[in-house]
Design a protein around this motif. Structure first.
Motif, PDB file in Angstrom:
ATOM      1  N   HIS A  56       0.838  -1.209   0.000  1.00 20.95           N
ATOM      2  CA  HIS A  56       0.000   0.000   0.000  1.00 20.95           C
ATOM      3  C   HIS A  56       0.862   1.244   0.000  1.00 20.95           C
ATOM      4  O   HIS A  56       1.879   1.337   0.687  1.00 20.95           O
ATOM      5  CB  HIS A  56      -1.043  -0.009   1.117  1.00 20.95           C
ATOM      6  N   ASP A 113       5.536   2.546   7.328  1.00 26.28           N
ATOM      7  CA  ASP A 113       4.188   2.112   6.955  1.00 26.28           C
ATOM      8  C   ASP A 113       3.582   3.091   5.962  1.00 26.28           C
ATOM      9  O   ASP A 113       2.943   4.036   6.347  1.00 26.28           O
ATOM     10  CB  ASP A 113       3.321   2.011   8.223  1.00 26.28           C
ATOM     11  N   ASN A 114       3.739   2.956   4.668  1.00 26.21           N
ATOM     12  CA  ASN A 114       4.383   1.851   4.027  1.00 26.21           C
ATOM     13  C   ASN A 114       5.159   2.344   2.804  1.00 26.21           C
ATOM     14  O   ASN A 114       5.115   1.740   1.727  1.00 26.21           O
ATOM     15  CB  ASN A 114       3.337   0.797   3.631  1.00 26.21           C
ATOM     16  N   GLU A 134      -5.722   1.669   1.675  1.00 26.74           N
ATOM     17  CA  GLU A 134      -5.501   0.593   2.645  1.00 26.74           C
ATOM     18  C   GLU A 134      -5.859   1.061   4.042  1.00 26.74           C
ATOM     19  O   GLU A 134      -6.600   0.415   4.774  1.00 26.74           O
ATOM     20  CB  GLU A 134      -4.034   0.127   2.603  1.00 26.74           C
ATOM     21  N   GLU A 135      -5.336   2.238   4.409  1.00 27.32           N
ATOM     22  CA  GLU A 135      -5.536   2.760   5.762  1.00 27.32           C
ATOM     23  C   GLU A 135      -6.990   3.148   6.012  1.00 27.32           C
ATOM     24  O   GLU A 135      -7.411   3.283   7.152  1.00 27.32           O
ATOM     25  CB  GLU A 135      -4.615   3.959   6.015  1.00 27.32           C
ATOM     26  N   ASP A 139       4.159  -5.119   3.621  1.00 27.56           N
ATOM     27  CA  ASP A 139       3.721  -4.037   4.492  1.00 27.56           C
ATOM     28  C   ASP A 139       4.770  -3.851   5.592  1.00 27.56           C
ATOM     29  O   ASP A 139       5.097  -4.806   6.296  1.00 27.56           O
ATOM     30  CB  ASP A 139       2.342  -4.353   5.085  1.00 27.56           C
ATOM     31  N   MET A 140       5.300  -2.658   5.692  1.00 27.02           N
ATOM     32  CA  MET A 140       6.311  -2.325   6.700  1.00 27.02           C
ATOM     33  C   MET A 140       7.550  -3.216   6.559  1.00 27.02           C
ATOM     34  O   MET A 140       7.875  -3.979   7.443  1.00 27.02           O
ATOM     35  CB  MET A 140       5.698  -2.419   8.111  1.00 27.02           C
TER      36      MET A 140
HETATM   37 ZN   LIG Z   1       0.500  -0.673   6.521  1.00 26.09          ZN
END
Ligand SMILES: [Zn+2]
Length: 492
Positions: free
Chosen positions: A301, A317-318, A351-352, A379-380
């Motif tokens: 994302h 993130d991210n 995404e968030e 992710d991350m």
């Molecule tokens: Zn994330």
């Protein structure tokens, strides 16, 4: 693939253990060594800069970041992923601009006199709070759930009309067996609507993280608060917050009560209900006339949480996952050894806000689902010393290409987990693909070396370890290339 073609390909790959294959390996390593932490860090600095405003999905800042990524793909020679020749796949995405830090003030009660709390030390303004000013007595309502069929109601026998609620995120239930029944109550949107329906004036949400995965409700003002405020609210009540919280979870029994405190929350926001956002999708067409009909999807994302009060850069993130796959895409397109299968790169929006982008792509796929070999989500992936391949153990034929690449050239710790049924609310774009029936893996890091500032203003490029980002991109380049060229597996 017919069996003649299959066996001739196997034979060819066996014969390939000659000078030709040594040259191939050399070519692959030449590209491998062009991947540098310096470039990755530069790209992360770009995406986390103020010009993109924290990449809140739906906002002009996110749109500019998406266009920057699309342009990077174009410059590199990665083709547009949509059939109309564009990179951007749009979907509706309401969002709110948070115009100031707002305020949270304890007006009276307990041993405290009036106390003005500080941003960002004590609270973050609500990402989708209504604009305005509310004040009232504070009522602790546990998890804010009314679930008659589960014989659970945090609002039972308690009057919350015109009150400010103190509420937990998540569920008062952590078992697996009937977690599915609780799932609808785990959404922030459900909790906010229920609070509003019960007549609450505002909300103090426990847990100091910025979070746009909420809904804007006319007249409903809220803030995310940290421990210090919670402690002040419990001060003088002869109850201990941690005990109350743990007992509700342990016994799955509500315990709501008035805290005899008065609080004021103010917020200044502007809501954009009709906005839209997009995924950025690029594609490298496979080089083999038959295998190119099969695709591998690589996703991360691109969006973050915006600027609720100040810039939240969203580096780990991210931006980290996004620049990792951007680097892998650049390497795969430049590689002298071409992937036989098609590779699709997706930079998800929304995404968030609630996994909007991955949901859109699953509903409007750019590739036939039956012809997708697997989806790998990042992710991350920018802080640590090793790698973690989620679900890897369940797909050994996929995992082996990454463990091989790691053992031969990267030499990091690499662990893999078994996939297990997710009974709760999906939390990643990968989970959306998994639910839709795709073979889905998640690449993450292990051995965190720097403090993690999750959804926090300090999630900037200082929170990254560029070396692991370089190695993540290298692992992806090698692993994906070998997987794309593996003649022994099929999507069937
Ligand atoms: Zn994330």
């Amino acid at each position: 693939m017919n069996s003649f073609r299959y066996w001739s390909l196997v034979l060819l790959s066996l014969i390939g253990l000659n000078g030709n294959s040594q040259n191939q390996e050399k070519d692959i390593l030449t590209t491998f060594h062009t991947i540098s932490s310096h470039d990755l860090l530069n790209d992360a600095a770009e995406l986390t800069s103020a010009r993109y405003g924290g990449r809140l999905s739906g906002s002009p800042g996110y749109q500019a970041a998406a266009e920057w990524v699309a342009n990077q793909l174009k410059i590199a020679g990665v083709k547009p992923g949509l059939s109309d020749g564009t990179y951007l796949q749009y979907f509706p995405n309401a969002y709110s601009d948070v115009l100031s830090t707002g305020s949270v003030i304890l007006l009276e009660g307990g041993n405290n006199m009036r106390k003005e709390y500080q941003f960002p030390k004590d609270y973050f303004p609500g990402s989708n709070s209504a604009s305005g000013n509310v004040s009232g007595e504070v009522v602790y309502v546990g998890f804010g759930i009314s679930a008659p069929e589960l014989d659970y109601d945090d609002y039972k026998n308690i009057d919350v009309k015109g009150k400010i609620l103190l509420m937990e995120t998540g569920l008062p239930f952590s078992g697996k067996d009937s977690l599915q029944q609780w799932e609808p109550y785990s959404y922030h949107r459900y909790k906010f609507q229920q609070a509003k329906n019960m007549g609450a004036a505002g909300l103090l949400y426990v847990g100091k993280i910025a979070n746009p995965n909420t809904s804007y409700i006319e007249g409903f003002v809220y803030a995310h608060i940290g421990e210090a405020i919670v402690e002040d609210l419990f001060n003088g009540t002869d109850r201990k917050y941690a005990e109350i919280h743990n007992d509700i979870k342990k016994n799955v029994q509500p315990n709501s009560f008035a805290l005899n405190k008065k609080v004021e929350i103010s917020a200044s926001t502007k809501h954009f209900p009709d906005s839209r956002s997009c995924n950025v999708i690029g594609i490298i067409e496979g080089s083999d006339s038959v295998l190119k009909s099969e695709a591998i999807i690589l996703g991360a994302h691109l969006d973050a949480v915006g600027s609720p009060g100040c810039l939240f850069p969203g580096a780990l993130d991210n931006a980290s996952g996004s620049v990792d796959i951007l680097a892998a895409a650049k390497a795969l397109v430049a590689s002298a050894v071409k992937p036989a299968r098609t590779i699709i790169f997706v930079f998800f929006g929304g995404e968030e806000c609630g996994l909007f982008g991955s949901t859109k792509l699953v509903e409007s796929p750019v590739w036939l689902k039956e012809k997708v070999l697997c989806m790998i989500n990042l992710d991350m992936v920018g802080n640590g010393t090793g790698f973690q391949l989620g679900n890897g153990k369940s797909f050994p034929e996929i995992l082996k290409h990454f463990t091989d690449a790691n053992e031969k050239y990267i030499h990091r710790d690499l662990s893999a987990s078994e996939s297990r049924v997710n009974y709760g609310r999906p939390r990643t774009d990968g989970a959306i693909f998994e639910k839709a029936g795709y073979k889905t893996l998640g690449l993450g890091t292990s051995g965190t070396v720097k403090p993690v500032y999750y959804h926090h203003p300090l999630d900037n490029t200082d929170a990254l370890t560029p070396e692991i980002m370089e190695d993540a991109a290298k692992l992806l380049y090698l692993g994906i290339l070998k997987l794309a060229n593996d003649q022994t597996i099929t999507t069937k």
